[in-house]
Design a protein around this motif. Structure first.
Motif: not given
Length: 82
Positions: A30-35, A38-42, A77-82
């Motif tokens: 919801d918070r990811e904006d391309g910059t 929000a990477g800390g949440l991931l 799952l980790g590779l999919y998220w990254i």
């Protein structure tokens, strides 16, 4: 670590860790904006799932195939998220 052997308590911990990871991941989407702000949440969601994986591995350490499958699923799952 006697508390791990109680099945209901272990399932409660699994539930809390999974819900935390899911909430953080959905909040990240919801918070990811391309910059990348929000990477800390991931990363927090991934760490929460890592805690769940460690608890699972500790309680099922006699079953090598189950451990292998869980580690491979976590890596996928980790590779999919990254």
């Amino acid at each position: 670590m006697k508390w791990i052997e109680d099945v209901r308590l272990r399932e409660t911990v699994y539930f809390i860790l999974f819900d935390t990871a899911l909430f953080l991941f959905l909040f990240y989407l919801d918070r990811e904006d391309g910059t990348g702000r929000a990477g800390g949440l991931l990363i927090a969601a991934f760490v929460s799932l890592f805690g769940m994986l460690l608890l699972f591995l500790w309680t099922n350490r006699q079953n090598v195939w189950l451990i292998t499958g869980a580690i491979l699923f976590y890596l996928f799952l980790g590779l999919y998220w990254i």
